[in-house]
Design a protein around this motif. Sequence first.
Motif, short mmCIF file in Angstrom:
data_model
loop_
_atom_site.label_atom_id
_atom_site.label_comp_id
_atom_site.label_asym_id
_atom_site.label_seq_id
_atom_site.Cartn_x
_atom_site.Cartn_y
_atom_site.Cartn_z
N LEU A 168 0.85 -1.20 0.11
CA LEU A 168 -0.07 0.06 -0.24
C LEU A 168 0.83 1.30 -0.19
O LEU A 168 1.73 1.57 0.91
CB LEU A 168 -1.03 0.00 1.29
CG LEU A 168 -1.54 1.35 1.58
CD1 LEU A 168 -2.74 1.57 0.60
CD2 LEU A 168 -2.33 1.24 3.01
N LYS A 218 3.32 11.61 4.29
CA LYS A 218 3.95 11.90 5.65
C LYS A 218 3.22 11.24 6.90
O LYS A 218 4.12 11.11 7.92
CB LYS A 218 3.91 13.60 5.75
CG LYS A 218 4.87 13.96 4.46
CD LYS A 218 5.09 15.36 4.65
CE LYS A 218 6.24 15.88 3.74
NZ LYS A 218 6.50 17.19 3.67
N MET A 219 2.15 11.08 6.99
CA MET A 219 1.40 10.60 8.18
C MET A 219 1.50 9.21 8.00
O MET A 219 1.26 8.54 9.09
CB MET A 219 -0.09 11.34 8.27
CG MET A 219 -0.07 12.64 8.66
SD MET A 219 0.57 13.24 10.05
CE MET A 219 -0.40 12.52 11.23
N GLU A 220 0.92 8.64 7.01
CA GLU A 220 0.89 7.23 6.93
C GLU A 220 1.75 6.39 6.28
O GLU A 220 2.06 5.21 6.57
CB GLU A 220 -0.53 7.00 6.36
CG GLU A 220 -1.86 7.47 6.62
CD GLU A 220 -2.92 7.67 6.05
OE1 GLU A 220 -2.91 7.55 5.04
OE2 GLU A 220 -4.12 7.44 6.58
N GLY A 221 2.67 6.89 5.52
CA GLY A 221 3.64 6.31 4.81
C GLY A 221 5.02 5.90 5.34
O GLY A 221 5.85 4.88 5.24
N LEU A 222 5.44 7.32 5.75
CA LEU A 222 6.92 7.10 6.07
C LEU A 222 7.41 7.54 7.45
O LEU A 222 6.32 8.37 8.06
CB LEU A 222 7.72 8.48 5.26
CG LEU A 222 7.66 8.08 3.89
CD1 LEU A 222 8.09 9.45 2.98
CD2 LEU A 222 8.63 7.11 3.24
N ALA A 223 8.39 7.18 7.98
CA ALA A 223 8.78 7.43 9.30
C ALA A 223 9.74 8.61 8.99
O ALA A 223 10.98 8.22 8.66
CB ALA A 223 9.34 6.36 9.85
N ALA A 279 11.45 10.80 10.42
CA ALA A 279 12.76 10.85 11.32
C ALA A 279 13.85 9.94 11.04
O ALA A 279 14.94 10.20 11.37
CB ALA A 279 12.57 11.29 12.59
N LEU A 280 13.55 8.80 10.35
CA LEU A 280 14.28 7.83 10.11
C LEU A 280 14.86 7.86 8.59
O LEU A 280 14.47 8.68 7.79
CB LEU A 280 13.59 6.33 10.24
CG LEU A 280 12.95 6.03 11.58
CD1 LEU A 280 12.49 4.64 11.68
CD2 LEU A 280 14.31 6.08 12.67
N GLU A 286 16.12 2.70 6.41
CA GLU A 286 15.26 2.12 7.36
C GLU A 286 13.81 2.20 6.95
O GLU A 286 12.81 1.25 7.23
CB GLU A 286 15.36 3.03 8.64
CG GLU A 286 16.57 2.88 9.69
CD GLU A 286 17.53 3.60 9.23
OE1 GLU A 286 17.59 4.26 8.17
OE2 GLU A 286 18.61 3.54 10.06
N LEU A 337 11.10 -1.11 6.13
CA LEU A 337 10.26 -1.08 7.39
C LEU A 337 9.23 -2.44 7.44
O LEU A 337 8.94 -3.01 8.29
CB LEU A 337 9.50 0.14 7.31
CG LEU A 337 8.80 0.57 8.38
CD1 LEU A 337 9.38 0.36 9.74
CD2 LEU A 337 7.84 1.90 8.12
N GLU A 346 18.08 11.28 6.12
CA GLU A 346 16.45 11.01 6.65
C GLU A 346 15.58 11.29 5.53
O GLU A 346 15.74 12.29 4.55
CB GLU A 346 16.36 12.49 7.57
CG GLU A 346 16.67 11.92 9.09
CD GLU A 346 16.32 13.19 10.03
OE1 GLU A 346 15.46 13.90 9.64
OE2 GLU A 346 16.95 13.25 11.13
N ARG A 351 9.56 0.13 -0.73
CA ARG A 351 9.30 -0.85 0.65
C ARG A 351 8.53 -2.32 0.16
O ARG A 351 8.86 -3.23 0.71
CB ARG A 351 8.64 -0.14 1.84
CG ARG A 351 8.17 -0.90 2.78
CD ARG A 351 7.16 -0.18 3.66
NE ARG A 351 7.85 1.21 4.15
CZ ARG A 351 7.21 2.28 4.51
NH1 ARG A 351 5.83 2.19 4.56
NH2 ARG A 351 7.60 3.35 4.74
#
Lengths: 333, 363, 496
Positions: free
Chosen positions: C335, C341-346, C348-349, C353, C357, C395, C411
């Motif tokens: 998916l 930004k809210m749902e896809g990626l971390a 600050a990593l 990573e 994920l 990052e 991913r």
Amino acid sequence: MAETRLQESNKERKKVGISNTLMLFIVLVIMIAFFGITSQIKFGQQFFFSILNIIPMLSNISYIGIIACILTMLLITGEMDFSIGGNIGLTSCLAALLLSKGINGVLVVLICLAVGILMGVFNGFIVTRLGVNSIIATIGTMSIWRGIGYTLSNGESMLAFNPVIDYLGRGTIFKYIPFPIILFIIVIILTYIIMNRSKIGRRIYAIGVNPMASYLSGTNVKGIKFLLFIFCGAAASLGGLILTSLSAVGMPQHGQGLELTVVSAVILGGTALSGGKGQILGTLAGVLILSILYNGLTMLNIMYFYIQIIRGIVLILVVATYEIRQSRALRRV
Amino acid sequence: MSKTKLIFILVLAVALIATFSIMPGCTTAQAATEKTVAESESGYALYEQLRGYAQANKEWPEKLAADYSLAFTNIMGGIPFCESVWQNVQDQWKFAGGDPNKLYYADNQYDATMGLQNADILLAKKPDVFINFQFDSKVNSIISNKFSAANIPIIAVDVPTPGAPFMGVNNFQVAYMAGEKAIELVEAAGGIDAIDKIILMQMPSGGEVVMLRSEGFYQAFADKYGADKIDPMTIRGDGGAGEAEQANQALTDILSANPDIENAVLTSVNEQTMSGCIAAVQTAGRWDPEKWIVVTQGCDETGQQQLRDGLTDASVAYFPEKYGEYLIPASVALMNGALVPPFLYVENEVITLDNIDEYYPAK
Amino acid sequence: MTENNIVLKMEKITKQFPGVLALDSVSIDLKKGEVLGILGENGAGKSTLIKILAGNYIKDSGEIFIDGEKFEINNPGEAMASGIRVIYQELNTLNNLTVAENIFIGEQLVKTGLKIVDWKSMVKKSKIILESLNVDLNPKAVMEDLSVSEKQVVEIAKALSKEAKILVMDEPTAALSEDDTKSLFRIICTLKEKGVSIIYISHRLKEIFEITDRVTVLRDGKKVKTLVTAETNTNELVSLMVGRDIKEMYPKREVPITETVMEVKGLIAEGVNNISFNLKRGEILGVFGLLGSGRTSLVKALFGANPIKSGEIFIKGKKVSIKSPRRARDSKIGLVPLDRKMEGLALALGVKENITLANINDLGRGFLINKKTEALKAEKWADSLNIRTPSINTEVNSLSGGNQQKVVLARWLESGSEIIILNEPTRGIDVGAKIEIYKLMQDLCEKGAAIIMISSELPEILSIADRIIVMSKGRFTDQYTKNEATEEKLLSAACL
């Protein structure tokens, strides 16, 4: 100095975590040097830098350190456990009560750890399954655990002498190194490996940075949080056993207010309350700074009220420094 | 890159600690107290002599404390009682010729864990005598172990420490005095039959000796009216570790559980718990100074104020501002190898509105 | 036309965000009583321009003139005071208050002499405003009982409760049906007649032609051109918007479509009502719907993030139970979510990573992560998807939108997904990156993947999807092959 630091942080911009930790260890070294020197000047004698001071201090903080390391992992996922102090009170009363009934020491340790795990399961269940905010949930259970502690002990302190329990807090290895310090070091190494090298550590960080993205990438977010609550419960009851051993007494007041000490140490170590950020070595530095600060200032005959003020100032200063560094790093991007 | 730096710093820190700790004069344990406890012929003669110096409340003729160090932990800094004790210890230490820099202090904050930690810190400073003022008598046993292993004598204040001379209140006697005063007031108010309940706010965590502070009170009533009469009337509450808040809650609960209490006798272990108790009665709307006979113990600044405000009827004074007059002579006697009596009881007095100005002149 | 007619003039507005020049010396002017369309792809700078006008952002340089006078707008209050009203795409109504309360929120009418809210005159004035817009709405109605379009009318009324000189509407029809759009246009005409100047932002060409007098096209933060609407046509506008030919913009290859890999029968979940479809290897299935049509709910249900109440899902003929994203991942579904930004990626990593994920378990044997294995995997995808990043340790936060989207895609490729769901895959990324994403999607199809693409961008879905399903109110309303589908058909099916 300022320039080299700037260059440093330019180079290390991505690794704010590490360089913050480095900063903490520098603060620690400066603090230790300061206390060593002032103690020498004031008393003409080296009280601070003596085995007589360092070793008991380390065993006194080992239980705080153990809990702080584990709590760091939980905080990184963005959750909180305030019930650790209550857990300690309960565990210590339970241990003393069981010992007074003549139960074998090893069995007592195992029972207490099992109860600690159960307390963790309870917290984990409330937070991850019922969806209660972890701060609220664990403030609630904190009070429950302590209340049970009072009930078990009838409000009184109970002597807890037993070879096994004694060894946990006061035993030594190689004659000089107290056993709790060994436990503390083991926990540091384990949590360090977990957070920096392991698969679950990676998941913990990812959950903290973005729980939704982690969930949508197939991470069992609730399961991992649940597990960490259990770890916290076990760590707190191990801490409770060590404290019972150190004081040779089980009492319901044990660990009162400890949650705030531990949380301040963890935050001082650079862990963000909102999660996603934190280092085990930072927590180690935070624990050492707070306790050495107390030790050194008490050594210098500073009144407790001033110690409290200084502790607060140090905490705010360090955390403010993080914020300033963070916003500078952002501006440079 | 940064990891190597980190390791470097760590190594540096360890090296620094190591250097300091092997520096000459640092680790060499203080020459183990060589003073053999002289079997003084006259028993406690030195102590008696020094006690005489101290009671004069001025500089001692002999500077006997000059070369020694003394450590003192306070049970809870900031409370008038404890501050008075500490102040008098400081004054007397100076009178005895002690170096203020060698009077080590730590605050136990009514916290056994802190008491332990402080004991460790002070032990590291190798004082010649340790005065332990810590609220949990059982935790004191482990503190006692540590100091006796280091050959440092302890003096216990108000809460016993195993193996150490006890200085402070003869709890049973004080409580009995308070009880007798209360009986006097009960009689004046129409006798024991006019009383609904006798409420003892206790402090179980202080150990058995502190329990005597209220059990002595009970005993005075039992001796006068007989246990059969008194037992059903007596309510024992746990007022916590000596702070107002816990006592307040405990008494609030008792009041809710006994809605018919109108005329009562109330006592507690110290003035702080009593102020919490009185607040609880007032909050419950059941406060009537005429109907509540309140006798308390300690008579520190809080207690004096309560007496003057008519909140309490009587208080047995412990005279904390005179504790140093016992503690310092005892410490200096120990430092000089003399013996000290196992119990150093302070002289007590029942203070009421009638005689308060005698002991504590109004400011 | 004389200078006097110009109500608003924005000159050489420049705004820099970290890493992006959002606006590069953009100038527009707005005449009294006209409707000026602002057209541009996502990320062209439309919203930034409006936020500067509304005082939400502060421009770096440039000048703003209102009625010929120079104006500094430093905060929303100053913009309001100079007669600028903005209606945003996301409605800001307070749902448990009444219509009248919403209209007068923040500046309730007070009885003279008394500090008491004057409810009666608020209701009366609301009625007058609503009537002037030619709508029949009870001022005492509670907001939550209203439809989306009625709420929008309240927003307009709120904007007009104080005298408005310039009304800005940011994608006002994103959630509206065709009828509602028509009544909105009627209101716009009414306002125009009263001399209000309107800035109308949209990327729907049809509406631009219907309602605007002139249109300014923005692209990549720059103004391309301002045209009189009557003198231009769709093709010209599109090529101005994307900066190149349509065919070049939406490259489409013929990929063989083979056996069915996924079959959904009678799926019912929150916001999704009885949906059935199948998906074939090599196919890009487009799902089109307006805001609130249930398209995102469908994605969540398919991916196990929303519980499925009833219905069956078959993958390669085998019935599967997708109770969680973990199960979805194990069933080889991937998916790319709506909000990366809210749902896809971390954020600050690092890139590394984020790529691994979903497959942390494959990063080494046992308990520990093998950092070499991980780096190799990340490098492989960074290379093959052409992710432009200084290093795989950077990052993801500092990457551009297009590269971030590629990281999310990587991913799922790393996890071996055969069915990839992309929810608005090109939202907020620049044109070049869009083209790359389209090509990438078709590369994947060639390698045997099947793709579900949710999109509200008509040109995109019309050109890229092999088959288009239209959703409305949680149901499928119609289905078209690539050749049958037109903009009109999709829009009218979306409003059914």
